[in-house]
Design a protein around this motif. Structure first.
Motif, mmCIF file in Angstrom:
data_model
loop_
_atom_site.group_PDB
_atom_site.id
_atom_site.type_symbol
_atom_site.label_atom_id
_atom_site.label_comp_id
_atom_site.label_asym_id
_atom_site.label_seq_id
_atom_site.Cartn_x
_atom_site.Cartn_y
_atom_site.Cartn_z
ATOM 1 N N ALA A 8 -22.630 17.264 -52.913
ATOM 2 C CA ALA A 8 -21.810 16.529 -52.024
ATOM 3 C C ALA A 8 -20.624 16.043 -52.598
ATOM 4 N N ASP A 9 -20.642 15.263 -53.985
ATOM 5 C CA ASP A 9 -19.386 14.906 -54.610
ATOM 6 C C ASP A 9 -18.574 15.852 -54.905
ATOM 7 N N VAL A 10 -18.909 17.014 -55.507
ATOM 8 C CA VAL A 10 -18.066 18.328 -55.529
ATOM 9 C C VAL A 10 -17.429 18.806 -54.468
ATOM 10 N N ILE A 11 -18.082 18.751 -53.226
ATOM 11 C CA ILE A 11 -17.365 19.212 -52.181
ATOM 12 C C ILE A 11 -16.378 18.199 -51.617
ATOM 13 N N LEU A 12 -16.833 16.822 -51.416
ATOM 14 C CA LEU A 12 -15.842 15.811 -51.137
ATOM 15 C C LEU A 12 -14.436 16.114 -51.951
ATOM 16 N N PHE A 13 -14.749 16.080 -53.368
ATOM 17 C CA PHE A 13 -13.697 16.294 -54.154
ATOM 18 C C PHE A 13 -12.790 17.669 -53.783
ATOM 19 N N ALA A 14 -13.067 18.705 -53.170
ATOM 20 C CA ALA A 14 -12.533 20.022 -53.138
ATOM 21 C C ALA A 14 -11.975 19.697 -51.684
ATOM 22 N N ALA A 15 -12.487 18.994 -50.753
ATOM 23 C CA ALA A 15 -12.300 18.681 -49.324
ATOM 24 C C ALA A 15 -10.823 17.769 -49.537
ATOM 25 N N GLU A 16 -10.885 16.822 -50.473
ATOM 26 C CA GLU A 16 -9.931 15.924 -50.556
ATOM 27 C C GLU A 16 -8.525 16.738 -50.943
ATOM 28 N N HIS A 17 -8.651 17.678 -51.923
ATOM 29 C CA HIS A 17 -7.740 18.698 -52.426
ATOM 30 C C HIS A 17 -7.011 19.389 -51.301
ATOM 31 N N ARG A 20 -4.982 17.421 -48.776
ATOM 32 C CA ARG A 20 -3.719 17.113 -49.462
ATOM 33 C C ARG A 20 -2.798 18.460 -49.465
ATOM 34 N N GLY A 21 -3.286 19.518 -49.206
ATOM 35 C CA GLY A 21 -2.439 20.692 -48.817
ATOM 36 C C GLY A 21 -2.470 21.549 -50.125
ATOM 37 N N GLY A 22 -3.988 21.411 -50.928
ATOM 38 C CA GLY A 22 -4.171 22.141 -52.170
ATOM 39 C C GLY A 22 -4.984 23.375 -51.886
ATOM 40 N N LEU A 23 -5.335 24.349 -52.815
ATOM 41 C CA LEU A 23 -5.937 25.333 -52.818
ATOM 42 C C LEU A 23 -7.294 25.401 -53.425
ATOM 43 N N VAL A 24 -8.386 25.653 -52.758
ATOM 44 C CA VAL A 24 -9.713 25.721 -53.319
ATOM 45 C C VAL A 24 -10.495 27.095 -52.723
ATOM 46 N N ALA A 25 -10.839 27.730 -53.846
ATOM 47 C CA ALA A 25 -11.499 29.028 -53.717
ATOM 48 C C ALA A 25 -13.075 28.524 -53.549
ATOM 49 N N PHE A 26 -13.460 29.224 -52.375
ATOM 50 C CA PHE A 26 -15.118 29.091 -52.114
ATOM 51 C C PHE A 26 -15.797 30.495 -51.682
ATOM 52 N N PRO A 27 -17.012 30.234 -52.040
ATOM 53 C CA PRO A 27 -18.022 31.503 -51.659
ATOM 54 C C PRO A 27 -18.370 31.549 -50.312
ATOM 55 N N THR A 28 -18.284 32.921 -50.044
ATOM 56 C CA THR A 28 -18.905 33.321 -48.811
ATOM 57 C C THR A 28 -19.973 34.042 -48.891
ATOM 58 N N GLU A 29 -20.658 34.841 -47.874
ATOM 59 C CA GLU A 29 -21.446 35.901 -48.046
ATOM 60 C C GLU A 29 -20.775 37.076 -48.330
ATOM 61 N N ARG A 128 -16.542 21.671 -43.002
ATOM 62 C CA ARG A 128 -16.753 20.443 -42.217
ATOM 63 C C ARG A 128 -16.362 19.067 -42.923
ATOM 64 N N ALA A 129 -16.553 19.223 -44.482
ATOM 65 C CA ALA A 129 -16.037 17.841 -45.114
ATOM 66 C C ALA A 129 -14.502 17.946 -45.222
ATOM 67 N N THR A 130 -13.548 18.751 -44.811
ATOM 68 C CA THR A 130 -12.508 19.078 -44.986
ATOM 69 C C THR A 130 -11.743 18.609 -43.492
ATOM 70 N N GLY A 131 -12.803 19.121 -42.547
ATOM 71 C CA GLY A 131 -12.662 18.785 -41.118
ATOM 72 C C GLY A 131 -11.444 19.529 -40.414
ATOM 73 N N ARG A 132 -11.183 20.445 -41.107
ATOM 74 C CA ARG A 132 -9.999 21.571 -40.756
ATOM 75 C C ARG A 132 -10.403 22.807 -41.044
ATOM 76 N N PRO A 133 -9.879 23.882 -40.083
ATOM 77 C CA PRO A 133 -10.049 25.299 -40.246
ATOM 78 C C PRO A 133 -9.491 25.598 -41.729
ATOM 79 N N LEU A 134 -9.760 26.676 -42.282
ATOM 80 C CA LEU A 134 -9.531 26.962 -43.446
ATOM 81 C C LEU A 134 -8.911 28.491 -43.755
ATOM 82 N N LEU A 184 -15.016 26.591 -56.307
ATOM 83 C CA LEU A 184 -16.165 26.227 -55.954
ATOM 84 C C LEU A 184 -17.347 27.148 -56.310
ATOM 85 N N ASP A 185 -18.192 26.924 -57.271
ATOM 86 C CA ASP A 185 -19.137 28.146 -57.799
ATOM 87 C C ASP A 185 -20.196 28.223 -56.879
ATOM 88 N N GLY A 186 -20.424 29.117 -56.161
ATOM 89 C CA GLY A 186 -21.577 29.423 -55.451
ATOM 90 C C GLY A 186 -22.288 30.755 -55.906
#
Ligand code: AMP
Ligand code: MG
Length: 372
Positions: A8-17, A20-29, A128-134, A184-186
């Motif tokens: 949860a804390d990692v996701i909240l930190f990434a969502a905040e980035h 603010r308009g930043g970039l977060v690489a995330f895992p998908t299937e 969900r944590a970002t509340g935005r489409p990515l 984000l390491d998945g």
């Protein structure tokens, strides 16, 4: 698969980035995506800049479900609803006329937006944590091999910061510039090749078209929609040896995708007897300038023996396992600093996943000079 609640804390930190308009690489299937707020043109511009992606190549928008998708399109059609019900969350991107709220840069200036809900708990938790489409194009430099593990992404972007998904306490870095990529390491992606992209009819008389093949087959889509489906023709044929030369001389000029940095060639099983001979000719032409021995790596499907000093990678004969392995195998071969990579063309048989895989192999390679 990691449990999002452990992070949860990692996701909240990434969502905040992201907010603010930043970039977060995330895992998908499918593969790792380079995420940014799809409704923030400045953030979207950072994605194009980080990837070196041509501005006319549209980005897929990732949502946590149909409710987030609906405001992004002019009309959430009955076909879109059926496709989302059948295949979301999952590896299907649905192309529909965009709502004015979607920046033109997201769609490469075009009228349509591609939407997908990834089948990965960390990805959906981040959305969900970002509340935005990515937006989430593959998290690699434009034209090269898509990443299927967090380490792959870390090597693509200088200064990237890994956000561990192993649980435990997370000590966030003090400040993170907006163009720094958080990763984000998945773990490894289960599917390994990019989503199927489908365009259902937007107007009466339109046909259903699969624009890019993937895990969800045209037949599956046809049976859900109860109508026939066209598959867009594969990338332009590139069998001319002149193109092989372009590939070697100036890779950036070739219209290619999913390609390793090492010159890569494909061959058919029937060609095996001539491959080794061709290999010798090819390697003579590719002799490194420093006089070192030219070596190749051959990705095969059957049990074949490859003479030293060349290397062989036995690829899985099950298409699901093959898809999950392909991009990591290409990256490993790239790391070996070889003169060439040779890939046996996957079989065309009853499993439609082989067609999607063959599409990726075709785009990553050129034919051997006498092939096809
Ligand atoms: P990537 O994100 O690198 O997997 O690439 C996304 C691909 O999805 C693009 O290259 C297109 O083939 C397809 N795509 C994304 N958005 C659209 C769109 N609006 N219309 C048609 N195809 C799209
Ligand atoms: Mg890509």
């Amino acid at each position: 698969m990691p449990d999002a609640t452990d992070h949860a804390d990692v996701i909240l930190f990434a969502a905040e980035h992201l907010r603010r308009g930043g970039l977060v690489a995330f895992p998908t299937e499918t593969v790792y995506g380079l995420g940014a707020d799809a409704l923030n043109p400045g953030a979207v511009a950072r994605v194009f800049a980080a990837k070196g992606r041509p501005s006319n190549n549209p980005l897929i928008v990732h949502v946590d479900g149909p409710a987030m998708a609906q405001p992004l399109v002019e009309r959430w059609t009955a076909d879109a609803r059926k496709l989302a019900e059948a295949f979301w969350p999952g590896p299907l991107s649905i192309v529909l006329p965009k709502h004015a709220c979607v920046p033109d840069s997201v769609t490469g200036g075009g009228p349509n937006v591609a939407l997908r809900c990834p089948d990965h708990e960390l990805a959906r938790a981040l959305i969900r944590a970002t509340g935005r489409p990515l937006v989430g194009p593959s998290a690699n430099k434009s034209g090269f091999v898509s990443p299927t593990a967090a380490e792959h992404v870390m090597r693509e972007f200088a200064g990237a910061v890994l956000l561990p998904a192993g649980g435990g306490t997370f000590a966030p870095p003090a400040t993170v510039p907006l163009d720094t990529v958080l990763v984000l390491d998945g773990g490894a992606c289960a599917r390994g090749i990019e989503s199927t992209v489908v365009k259902p009819p937007a107007a009466i008389g339109d046909r259903v078209v699969v624009l890019r093949q993937g895990y969800v087959s045209a037949d599956q889509i046809a049976s859900v929609l109860g109508r026939s489906v066209d598959v867009a023709p594969p990338a332009a044929a590139d069998s001319a040896s002149a193109i092989a030369q372009t590939h070697l001389d100036s890779p950036g000029l070739l219209d290619r995708h999913y390609a390793p940095r090492t010159p890569a060639f494909r061959f058919t099983a029937a060609q095996w007897p001539e491959v080794l001979e061709l290999l010798l000719d090819l390697l003579a032409a590719l002799q490194p300038a420093d006089g070192a021995e030219a070596r190749a790596c051959v990705l095969t499907l059957g049990s074949r023996s490859v003479p030293s000093p060349h290397a062989r990678v036995a690829m899985p004969t099950d298409p699901r396992q093959y898809a999950a392995r392909l991009y990591a195998a290409l990256r490993e071969a790239d790391d070996e600093k070889l003169s060439a990579i040779l890939i046996e063309t996957p079989p065309s048989n009853a499993d439609p996943l082989w067609a999607a895989i063959a599409d990726r192999v075709r785009r990553a390679t050129v034919t051997l000079p006498s092939a096809d």
